[in-house]
Design an enzyme around this catalytic site. Structure first.
Site, short mmCIF file in Angstrom:
data_model
loop_
_atom_site.label_atom_id
_atom_site.label_comp_id
_atom_site.label_asym_id
_atom_site.label_seq_id
_atom_site.Cartn_x
_atom_site.Cartn_y
_atom_site.Cartn_z
N ARG A 171 -15.31 -3.28 -1.27
CA ARG A 171 -14.44 -2.55 -0.33
C ARG A 171 -14.64 -3.10 1.07
O ARG A 171 -15.46 -3.96 1.30
CB ARG A 171 -14.74 -1.04 -0.35
N THR A 190 -15.23 -8.28 6.42
CA THR A 190 -16.41 -7.86 5.66
C THR A 190 -16.46 -8.59 4.32
O THR A 190 -17.51 -9.04 3.86
CB THR A 190 -16.35 -6.34 5.36
N CYS A 194 0.28 4.50 -10.91
CA CYS A 194 -0.84 4.33 -11.83
C CYS A 194 -1.70 3.17 -11.33
O CYS A 194 -1.24 2.31 -10.59
CB CYS A 194 -0.36 4.04 -13.24
N ARG A 251 -5.42 -5.34 -10.91
CA ARG A 251 -4.55 -6.49 -11.22
C ARG A 251 -5.32 -7.80 -11.14
O ARG A 251 -5.32 -8.61 -12.07
CB ARG A 251 -3.38 -6.55 -10.23
N ARG A 252 -6.02 -8.01 -10.01
CA ARG A 252 -6.74 -9.28 -9.85
C ARG A 252 -7.83 -9.43 -10.90
O ARG A 252 -8.02 -10.50 -11.47
CB ARG A 252 -7.32 -9.37 -8.44
N ASP A 265 0.80 -1.22 0.00
CA ASP A 265 0.00 0.00 0.00
C ASP A 265 0.83 1.28 0.00
O ASP A 265 0.29 2.37 0.06
CB ASP A 265 -0.93 0.02 1.22
N ASN A 308 -12.90 -4.21 5.09
CA ASN A 308 -11.79 -5.02 5.59
C ASN A 308 -11.99 -6.50 5.27
O ASN A 308 -13.01 -6.90 4.69
CB ASN A 308 -11.56 -4.77 7.09
N THR A 313 -13.79 -7.98 -6.42
CA THR A 313 -12.43 -7.47 -6.23
C THR A 313 -12.35 -6.05 -6.76
O THR A 313 -12.96 -5.74 -7.78
CB THR A 313 -11.35 -8.33 -6.92
N1 LIG Z 1 -4.87 -3.45 -0.32
C1 LIG Z 1 -5.18 -3.96 0.96
C2 LIG Z 1 -4.14 -4.88 1.49
N2 LIG Z 1 -2.89 -4.45 1.74
C3 LIG Z 1 -2.15 -5.50 2.19
C4 LIG Z 1 -2.98 -6.61 2.23
C5 LIG Z 1 -2.59 -7.96 2.67
C6 LIG Z 1 -1.33 -8.10 3.43
C7 LIG Z 1 -0.07 -8.09 2.61
O1 LIG Z 1 -0.08 -8.13 1.35
O2 LIG Z 1 1.01 -8.05 3.25
C8 LIG Z 1 -4.25 -6.23 1.79
C9 LIG Z 1 -5.46 -7.06 1.68
C10 LIG Z 1 -5.51 -7.98 0.48
O3 LIG Z 1 -5.00 -7.62 -0.60
O4 LIG Z 1 -6.09 -9.06 0.59
#
Ligand SMILES: NCc1[nH]cc(CCC(=O)O)c1CC(=O)O
Length: 317
Positions: A155, A160, A247, A137-138, A92, A157, A133
């Site tokens: 969206r 959820t 981006c 990317r996914r 992130d 956590n 999602t």
């Molecule tokens: N964008 C949210 C985010 N940031 C880091 C993680 C998971 C933990 C990690 O990658 O270390 C997640 C959740 C996910 O993508 O499932």
């Protein structure tokens, strides 16, 4: 040898977002620091903060400022000396940052894979299954494998998202294995091999950030830094940066680092999965030209359309 002076750090204040995942990760960083230095429990404390990304839950992330949202509030708290260090999911953290801050340590990387929740494999998903999602990317990777799949933004956590699949709002979702494991949810879902779904750059890595001028903190964090993780994740982030940094285009990257060399696998995709370019490159750990070389190689192979998606946001050479 100079004797480090940590007396200004009583206690060491760790800033973290308030989500259960962020809190678990901050506690891992606290435990690593206590262990490395033999500090007592109360010498290292957590300071949970609400980030803008946590406050606004009803709009897509890209609309409200993207990933930078997660880090902004913690950066403000560092500048205002409300906290000493901040703990982030490296995934992130923006690739291009203010020189005020420095990420001087990463904890040993956890499982880098994505995990599929709701089906045993991507092939077994029903025709036109709805996959929740918000990750470009996914979504692109899923559509490259299964053009019939329908991806819908999601969206909130981790808990959820799992609940939404349970409630049948979606047939499936993809989540990072590392996050699920840290929340004690190791038994939900199926791991997807990196050859099937290449993870996001820096997935599974936890970074520790502080003001660049705080040499005392750089020294304090040295013994908790996992060198191979730091080196591999830095290569993945350099690849992402060479493709345009922040981006929101679909990019995946995974590097492994032995002592002298890095093997970096990278992938760029069209948003709808109609094109996918992937490749890998091996280079020396001190060769900072390796990641941009792989980025250039993939762009040169791409169609004009895919290349334009990335070139428009690329930094000048
Ligand atoms: N964008 C949210 C985010 N940031 C880091 C993680 C998971 C933990 C990690 O990658 O270390 C997640 C959740 C996910 O993508 O499932």
């Amino acid at each position: 040898m100079t004797v480090p002076d940590f007396t200004s750090l009583s206690p060491l204040r760790i800033g973290t977002r308030r989500s259960p995942l962020a809190l678990a990760q901050a506690e891992m960083a606290a435990a690593a620091i206590r262990l490395a230095h033999g500090f007592a429990e109360d010498a290292v404390i957590l300071v949970p903060m609400l980030s803008m990304g946590d406050k606004i839950q009803d709009r897509p992330l890209s609309e409200i400022g993207g990933k930078a949202l997660w880090t902004k509030e913690l950066e403000r708290a560092l500048v205002e000396d409300e906290i000493d260090i901040a703990v982030h999911s490296m995934k992130d953290v923006e690739t291009v940052r203010s020189p005020l801050f420095i990420l001087s340590a990463m904890l040993p990387r956890a499982d880098v894979r994505d995990r599929l929740i709701g089906a045993r494999s991507i092939e077994e998903l029903p025709h036109q299954a709805k996959v929740g999602t918000s990750s470009p990317r996914r979504a692109a990777q899923l559509k490259a494998l299964r053009p019939d799949l329908v991806t819908v933004p999601i969206r909130g956590n981790v808990a959820t998202r799992l609940a939404q699949v349970d409630a049948g709002e979606f047939d499936a979702t993809l989540l990072a294995a590392a996050g699920l494991d840290r929340l004690g949810q190791s038994d939900v879902g199926t791991n997807l091999a990196p050859e099937t779904i290449l993870p996001a750059a820096a997935q599974g890595a936890i970074g520790i950030d502080h003001l660049a001028k705080r040499d005392d903190l750089a020294l304090l964090l040295q013994p908790v830094n996992a060198w191979a993780t730091f080196t591999a994740v830095s290569a993945e982030r350099a690849f992402l940066e060479a493709l345009g940094g922040n981006c929101h285009s679909p990019v995946a990257a995974h590097a492994t680092c032995s002592v002298a060399t890095i093997v970096l696998r990278g992938e760029i995709l069209a948003e709808d999965g109609s094109e996918r370019q992937c490749g890998s490159l091996e280079f020396a750990v001190d060769d900072s030209e390796g990641p941009p070389r792989l980025a250039t190689e993939l762009l040169e192979r791409s169609s004009d359309r895919l290349r334009r998606l990335f070139m428009s946001s690329r930094p000048n050479p």
